[in-house]
Design an enzyme around this catalytic site. Structure first.
Site, short mmCIF file in Angstrom:
data_model
loop_
_atom_site.label_atom_id
_atom_site.label_comp_id
_atom_site.label_asym_id
_atom_site.label_seq_id
_atom_site.Cartn_x
_atom_site.Cartn_y
_atom_site.Cartn_z
N VAL A 189 0.82 -1.23 0.00
CA VAL A 189 0.00 0.00 0.00
C VAL A 189 0.85 1.27 0.00
O VAL A 189 0.33 2.37 -0.16
CB VAL A 189 -0.99 0.07 1.20
N LYS A 190 2.16 1.13 0.17
CA LYS A 190 3.02 2.30 0.28
C LYS A 190 3.33 2.89 -1.12
O LYS A 190 2.96 2.31 -2.14
CB LYS A 190 4.33 1.94 1.00
#
Ligand SMILES: Cc1ncc(COP(=O)(O)O)c(C=O)c1O
Length: 396
Positions: A189-190
């Site tokens: 998700v980064k």
């Protein structure tokens, strides 16, 4: 379905991983140094050590900084569990600091209040969390740390690509202009991903050396540093080729070449990724600012050009007469994922039992209203419009 965050994998990323699969090194090979060098270029750091996760990066930082029993470490209440857990894993005590209710960030004043709450007033380290990709006045926290002879270990797991300004000078997060160590996470998700992965940057060669050692069990292979000469040397004085020594127990927190090939490929696109994330957030903000007083975007930190990781909004659920659960369910029915970042860490049963009930009104107020909406590389401005329309329909 639009999740709150997800990876974007391009053909060039796949090709880079396939190249490693076809080569000789799946781990401890050259792709690791290539990725670390690229991270140094991106952050303007002198050294970077890649490892298996953001949690490993934080844990290694604690170990390299010799944090242990009897030490106090300041951690903001609004963060992921790992930031506090690594302190406890070292046997040190967590001193939770409050956060600004409008940005979710620990400011210097919150860290100062936390210092004043500790009995001995001795602080080994402060861990500012660059929540959602923002940092607020890192120079102020550095000054506070210096007055207490403390380290600053920045948890920048959300903030690869963020730039901030101090006295008209621009600094990249990770350059450690106002910290001793900076940690990053490359979870999917980064901003960029390696699958699982993390890294630490530092300007200090001793810290870098310790990080590398501890990331690989604490194994020394440099003959200059061997202590047990009869075991290390053959009768003719040469070094026994199988020989290694242990300096201090470490862990296997190594990252593999496969992960690093993906990371280096993703990192080469970072300027485009960050530009697009900023454009999406700017569109969110202009749309949200027209929706009335019940929905507010996160307050933007001054002097910080964030590489936004999260799109958080503050919603006045009480006045709107709705609950967060109802809103999240409604969004989900409409194909929109959302998430809560974060439940204040001191509220977790483990920390409550150890430290009692914390009075942290900023974190409580922030938590009561926050909701993270989708933000990822492959989203379009049309996606933002649809999300804001569905959100405002429900709330109004
Ligand atoms: C602020 C913060 N610190 C640390 C971590 C841990 O990173 P990882 O999931 O890569 O172990 C995360 C992960 O989400 C995070 O958000």
């Amino acid at each position: 379905m639009l999740p709150y965050g997800r990876q974007s994998i391009h053909t060039s990323d796949i090709d880079a991983v396939i190249d490693v699969l076809k080569g000789d090194w799946l781990t401890t090979g050259p792709a690791i140094k290539t990725f670390e060098d690229a991270l140094c270029n991106t952050t303007h750091a002198k050294y970077s050590v890649a490892c298996s996760s953001g949690t490993a990066a934080l844990h290694l930082s604690m170990m390299a900084a010799n944090i242990g029993p009897g030490d106090n470490v300041i951690v903001p209440a609004n963060t992921f569990l790992a930031t506090a857990n690594v302190v406890r894993l070292m046997g040190a005590e967590v001193i939770f600091a409050d956060v600004d209710p409008d940005s979710g960030l620990m400011l210097a004043q919150h860290a100062e209040e936390a210092v004043a709450r500790t009995e001995a007033r001795t602080i080994k380290a402060i861990i500012p969390v660059y929540f959602a990709g923002q940092c607020s006045y890192p120079a102020h926290l550095r000054e506070l740390a210096d007055t207490h002879d403390s380290l600053v270990i920045a948890d920048a797991c959300h903030a690869l690509g963020t730039v901030y300004e101090v006295e008209k000078m621009a600094h990249c997060v990770g350059s450690n202009a106002h910290s001793d160590l900076t940690t990053f996470s490359f979870h999917p998700v980064k901003t960029i991903t390696t699958g699982e992965g993390g890294a630490i940057t530092t300007e200090d060669p001793d810290l870098e050396k310790r990080l590398r050692l501890l990331c690989n069990h604490g194994i020394i292979r440099d003959p200059e540093e061997f202590q047990h000469h009869t075991l290390a040397h053959a009768s003719d004085g040469s070094i026994n080729p199988w020989y290694y020594e242990l300096s201090q127990p470490g862990l296997n927190y190594r990252i593999s070449d496969l992960h690093c090939a993906l990371g280096a490929s993703q990192l080469s696109r970072l300027p485009d990724i960050v530009r697009h994330r900023r454009a999406l957030v700017s569109h969110y903000r202009s749309r949200l600012n027209q929706t009335g007083p019940l929905i507010r975007p996160l307050t933007a930190a001054e002097n910080c050009d964030a590489a936004w990781h999260l799109q958080v909004v503050a919603i006045d659920f009480k006045t709107a007469g709705i609950t967060r659960l109802h809103l999240m369910s409604y969004l989900k029915e409409n194909g929109i994922g959302s998430q809560v970042h974060y439940i204040p860490v001191p509220w977790q049963p483990y920390y409550k039992k150890r430290y009692g009930t914390a009075h942290l009104p900023g974190a409580e107020s922030y938590y009561n209203s926050c909701l993270s909406l989708p933000l990822f590389e492959s989203m379009t401005m049309g996606d933002v419009d649809r999300i804001v329309d569905i959100l405002t329909d429900f709330i109004n």
